[in-house]
Motif scaffolding. Structure first.
Motif, mmCIF file in Angstrom:
data_model
loop_
_atom_site.group_PDB
_atom_site.id
_atom_site.type_symbol
_atom_site.label_atom_id
_atom_site.label_comp_id
_atom_site.label_asym_id
_atom_site.label_seq_id
_atom_site.Cartn_x
_atom_site.Cartn_y
_atom_site.Cartn_z
ATOM 1 N N ASP A 69 2.693 4.078 2.401
ATOM 2 C CA ASP A 69 2.429 2.934 1.272
ATOM 3 C C ASP A 69 2.682 3.703 0.003
ATOM 4 O OD1 ASP A 69 1.882 0.778 -0.259
ATOM 5 O OD2 ASP A 69 -0.274 1.173 -0.056
ATOM 6 N N LEU A 71 1.670 3.242 -3.023
ATOM 7 C CA LEU A 71 0.398 3.395 -3.799
ATOM 8 C C LEU A 71 -0.490 4.432 -3.531
ATOM 9 C CD1 LEU A 71 -0.491 -0.304 -4.661
ATOM 10 C CD2 LEU A 71 0.299 1.377 -6.298
ATOM 11 N N VAL A 72 -0.444 4.539 -2.055
ATOM 12 C CA VAL A 72 -1.165 5.956 -1.515
ATOM 13 C C VAL A 72 -0.608 7.175 -2.065
ATOM 14 C CG1 VAL A 72 -2.012 6.659 0.599
ATOM 15 C CG2 VAL A 72 -2.040 4.291 0.398
ATOM 16 N N LEU A 74 1.269 7.973 -4.341
ATOM 17 C CA LEU A 74 1.193 8.085 -5.886
ATOM 18 C C LEU A 74 -0.213 8.541 -6.305
ATOM 19 C CD1 LEU A 74 3.218 5.111 -7.552
ATOM 20 C CD2 LEU A 74 3.648 7.702 -7.546
ATOM 21 N N ARG A 75 -1.387 7.822 -5.544
ATOM 22 C CA ARG A 75 -2.626 8.372 -5.699
ATOM 23 C C ARG A 75 -2.915 9.845 -5.098
ATOM 24 N NH1 ARG A 75 -5.299 2.897 -3.717
ATOM 25 N NH2 ARG A 75 -4.742 1.675 -5.777
ATOM 26 N N ALA A 76 -2.238 10.070 -4.256
ATOM 27 C CA ALA A 76 -2.605 11.494 -3.616
ATOM 28 C C ALA A 76 -1.721 12.712 -4.564
ATOM 29 C CB ALA A 76 -1.636 11.634 -2.430
ATOM 30 N N GLU A 77 -0.978 12.447 -5.503
ATOM 31 C CA GLU A 77 -0.398 13.365 -6.362
ATOM 32 C C GLU A 77 -1.336 12.888 -7.631
ATOM 33 O OE1 GLU A 77 3.600 13.399 -6.977
ATOM 34 O OE2 GLU A 77 4.014 13.261 -4.776
#
Length: 77
Positions: A69, A71-72, A74-77
Motif C-alpha cells: 500500500d 500510504l504504508v 510512505l509512513r515507513a519512511e
C-alpha cells in the motif's frame, strides 16, 4: 521500476560478458573440443537463457512491490 532496474543490470552484464567472450575465444580455442570457437547457437542461446533468468528473478520483487500500500510505504519512511 524494480523490473527495469534488474533488467538493466542484467543486460549490462550480458553485453560485457558476451563481448569479452567473443574476443577471448581465440585464446581458448585449443581447449574447445567438438565446438567452434564462435558457435552462433551458444552465443545466442546463453544470453537468452540468462535474460529469462534475470527476468524471473526481477519479476518476483517487482510483483511484491505492487502489493504494498503506498500510504504504508510512505509512513515507513
Amino acid at each position: 521500476m524494480v523490473l527495469g532496474h534488474g533488467l538493466a543490470l542484467a543486460v549490462t552484464g550480458l553485453v560485457i560478458g558476451v563481448g569479452a567472450a567473443f574476443f577471448l575465444t581465440s585464446l581458448m580455442a585449443a581447449q574447445l573440443h567438438d565446438v567452434a570457437p564462435r558457435d552462433l547457437p551458444t552465443f545466442l542461446g546463453v544470453p537468452l537463457m540468462m535474460t529469462l533468468v534475470a527476468l524471473g528473478a526481477s519479476y518476483i520483487p517487482a510483483w511484491r512491490a505492487t502489493r504494498v500500500d503506498p500510504l504504508v510505504a510512505l509512513r515507513a519512511e
